[in-house]
Design a protein around this motif. Sequence first.
Motif, PDB file in Angstrom:
ATOM      1  N   VAL A   1       0.824  -1.176   0.060  1.00 53.22           N
ATOM      2  CA  VAL A   1      -0.068  -0.161  -0.044  1.00 53.22           C
ATOM      3  C   VAL A   1       0.958   1.340  -0.038  1.00 53.22           C
ATOM      4  O   VAL A   1       0.422   2.358  -0.614  1.00 53.22           O
ATOM      5  CB  VAL A   1      -1.037  -0.035   1.165  1.00 53.22           C
ATOM      6  CG1 VAL A   1      -2.235  -1.195   0.733  1.00 53.22           C
ATOM      7  CG2 VAL A   1      -0.384  -0.116   2.626  1.00 53.22           C
ATOM      8  N   LEU A   2       2.082   1.039   0.489  1.00 54.27           N
ATOM      9  CA  LEU A   2       2.937   2.394   0.512  1.00 54.27           C
ATOM     10  C   LEU A   2       3.288   2.466  -1.095  1.00 54.27           C
ATOM     11  O   LEU A   2       3.377   3.796  -1.623  1.00 54.27           O
ATOM     12  CB  LEU A   2       4.184   2.119   1.077  1.00 54.27           C
ATOM     13  CG  LEU A   2       4.190   2.436   2.839  1.00 54.27           C
ATOM     14  CD1 LEU A   2       5.286   1.740   3.552  1.00 54.27           C
ATOM     15  CD2 LEU A   2       3.650   3.703   3.085  1.00 54.27           C
TER      16      LEU A   2
ATOM     17  N   GLY B   1       0.919   4.582  -2.998  1.00 48.76           N
ATOM     18  CA  GLY B   1       0.755   5.950  -2.677  1.00 48.76           C
ATOM     19  C   GLY B   1       0.270   6.152  -1.602  1.00 48.76           C
ATOM     20  O   GLY B   1       0.065   7.515  -1.075  1.00 48.76           O
ATOM     21  N   LEU B   2      -0.124   5.398  -0.850  1.00 47.08           N
ATOM     22  CA  LEU B   2      -0.367   5.884   0.438  1.00 47.08           C
ATOM     23  C   LEU B   2       0.407   6.196   1.649  1.00 47.08           C
ATOM     24  O   LEU B   2       1.816   5.698   1.601  1.00 47.08           O
ATOM     25  CB  LEU B   2      -1.468   4.526   1.351  1.00 47.08           C
ATOM     26  CG  LEU B   2      -2.562   4.725   2.251  1.00 47.08           C
ATOM     27  CD1 LEU B   2      -3.515   5.630   1.734  1.00 47.08           C
ATOM     28  CD2 LEU B   2      -3.011   3.517   2.863  1.00 47.08           C
ATOM     29  N   ASP B   3       0.311   7.040   2.505  1.00 45.94           N
ATOM     30  CA  ASP B   3       0.987   7.663   3.478  1.00 45.94           C
ATOM     31  C   ASP B   3       1.352   6.364   4.448  1.00 45.94           C
ATOM     32  O   ASP B   3       0.410   5.549   4.633  1.00 45.94           O
ATOM     33  CB  ASP B   3       0.843   9.033   4.175  1.00 45.94           C
ATOM     34  CG  ASP B   3      -0.540   8.898   4.792  1.00 45.94           C
ATOM     35  OD1 ASP B   3      -0.430   8.297   5.954  1.00 45.94           O
ATOM     36  OD2 ASP B   3      -1.714   9.050   4.399  1.00 45.94           O
TER      37      ASP B   3
ATOM     38  N   ARG C   1       1.071   6.587   7.829  1.00 46.74           N
ATOM     39  CA  ARG C   1       0.137   6.474   8.794  1.00 46.74           C
ATOM     40  C   ARG C   1      -1.080   5.472   8.252  1.00 46.74           C
ATOM     41  O   ARG C   1      -1.686   4.575   8.979  1.00 46.74           O
ATOM     42  CB  ARG C   1      -0.229   7.786   9.347  1.00 46.74           C
ATOM     43  CG  ARG C   1      -1.392   7.659  10.496  1.00 46.74           C
ATOM     44  CD  ARG C   1      -1.681   8.991  10.960  1.00 46.74           C
ATOM     45  NE  ARG C   1      -2.632   9.063  12.030  1.00 46.74           N
ATOM     46  CZ  ARG C   1      -2.456   9.361  13.251  1.00 46.74           C
ATOM     47  NH1 ARG C   1      -1.354   9.939  13.603  1.00 46.74           N
ATOM     48  NH2 ARG C   1      -3.386   9.412  14.097  1.00 46.74           N
ATOM     49  N   GLY C   2      -1.325   6.044   7.133  1.00 49.92           N
ATOM     50  CA  GLY C   2      -2.638   5.187   6.492  1.00 49.92           C
ATOM     51  C   GLY C   2      -2.353   3.973   6.086  1.00 49.92           C
ATOM     52  O   GLY C   2      -3.180   2.997   6.223  1.00 49.92           O
ATOM     53  N   ALA C   3      -1.143   3.457   5.512  1.00 49.30           N
ATOM     54  CA  ALA C   3      -0.447   2.157   5.259  1.00 49.30           C
ATOM     55  C   ALA C   3      -0.667   1.362   6.622  1.00 49.30           C
ATOM     56  O   ALA C   3      -1.056   0.160   6.387  1.00 49.30           O
ATOM     57  CB  ALA C   3       0.746   2.362   4.690  1.00 49.30           C
TER      58      ALA C   3
ATOM     59  N   LYS D   1      -2.681   1.617   9.068  1.00 51.91           N
ATOM     60  CA  LYS D   1      -4.020   1.462   9.360  1.00 51.91           C
ATOM     61  C   LYS D   1      -4.522   0.520   8.510  1.00 51.91           C
ATOM     62  O   LYS D   1      -5.314  -0.563   9.039  1.00 51.91           O
ATOM     63  CB  LYS D   1      -4.921   2.690   9.358  1.00 51.91           C
ATOM     64  CG  LYS D   1      -4.569   3.671  10.466  1.00 51.91           C
ATOM     65  CD  LYS D   1      -5.566   4.922  10.301  1.00 51.91           C
ATOM     66  CE  LYS D   1      -5.306   5.892  11.297  1.00 51.91           C
ATOM     67  NZ  LYS D   1      -6.174   7.070  11.483  1.00 51.91           N
ATOM     68  N   VAL D   2      -4.107   0.421   7.343  1.00 50.24           N
ATOM     69  CA  VAL D   2      -4.501  -0.504   6.298  1.00 50.24           C
ATOM     70  C   VAL D   2      -4.156  -2.003   6.612  1.00 50.24           C
ATOM     71  O   VAL D   2      -5.111  -2.958   6.660  1.00 50.24           O
ATOM     72  CB  VAL D   2      -4.399  -0.099   4.895  1.00 50.24           C
ATOM     73  CG1 VAL D   2      -4.703  -1.146   3.926  1.00 50.24           C
ATOM     74  CG2 VAL D   2      -5.326   1.097   4.477  1.00 50.24           C
TER      75      VAL D   2
ATOM     76  N   THR E   1      -8.710  -1.694  -2.632  1.00 53.28           N
ATOM     77  CA  THR E   1      -8.747  -0.286  -2.992  1.00 53.28           C
ATOM     78  C   THR E   1      -7.481   0.412  -3.386  1.00 53.28           C
ATOM     79  O   THR E   1      -7.204   1.141  -4.259  1.00 53.28           O
ATOM     80  CB  THR E   1      -9.256   0.736  -1.704  1.00 53.28           C
ATOM     81  OG1 THR E   1     -10.337   0.334  -1.179  1.00 53.28           O
ATOM     82  CG2 THR E   1      -9.406   2.205  -2.218  1.00 53.28           C
ATOM     83  N   TYR E   2      -6.348  -0.251  -3.088  1.00 53.03           N
ATOM     84  CA  TYR E   2      -4.973   0.283  -3.257  1.00 53.03           C
ATOM     85  C   TYR E   2      -4.310  -0.742  -4.365  1.00 53.03           C
ATOM     86  O   TYR E   2      -3.076  -0.442  -4.710  1.00 53.03           O
ATOM     87  CB  TYR E   2      -4.186   0.164  -1.968  1.00 53.03           C
ATOM     88  CG  TYR E   2      -4.900   1.307  -0.929  1.00 53.03           C
ATOM     89  CD1 TYR E   2      -4.950   2.706  -1.303  1.00 53.03           C
ATOM     90  CD2 TYR E   2      -5.590   0.639   0.061  1.00 53.03           C
ATOM     91  CE1 TYR E   2      -5.364   3.415  -0.174  1.00 53.03           C
ATOM     92  CE2 TYR E   2      -6.366   1.356   0.805  1.00 53.03           C
ATOM     93  CZ  TYR E   2      -6.100   3.003   0.541  1.00 53.03           C
ATOM     94  OH  TYR E   2      -6.873   3.604   1.771  1.00 53.03           O
TER      95      TYR E   2
END
Length: 178
Positions: A93-94, A97-99, A101-103, A105-106, A176-177
């Motif tokens: 997920v990184l 393009g996810l940051d 913190r968001g990565a 959580k996912v 989603t990613y």
Amino acid sequence: MDHSAHHDGGAHDHAAHEGHGGRAGHSMPPGGHGGASWGMAVKATLHCLTGCAIGEILGMVVGTALGWGNAPTMVLAIALAFAFGYSLTLFAVLRAGLDLRGAIKVALAADTVSIAVMELVDNLIIALTPGAMDAHLSDGLFWSALLGGFAVAFLITTPVNKWMIGRGKGHAVVHTYH
């Protein structure tokens, strides 16, 4: 039966349901899995199994090689299984393009239940296999109990993942990613 009250006669916009697993505004059939296929569940479970196997084997090898007792070796193996399991999702997920913190959580949402079930089953198999906890790395019993535990854990975790994905949980949050 007159369906005109429910449908305006135009084409149904399936694209509007993208990102919702095709279930937006629709109730899930009783006992159904909301469109989660067995193939999707198998793929999610294999993803989880890969991280778990890397971490658990590494932990067992390190603990056994260092002459640690059974309990510390299992704790290390389980901790590494979670770490490697999460890291596979985290890196994916990184890259998408996810940051960070968001990565994180996912990864936690996607993998926690799957890894926990897999580790519970796998370690229970190892603990209940006579002599497996005291076997050495060169013993066939060590590897057969470990690999057999992974096989049983895969069989039990796959339906869990299917159920979770069908409800928009677990590995469904990662899609989603991809």
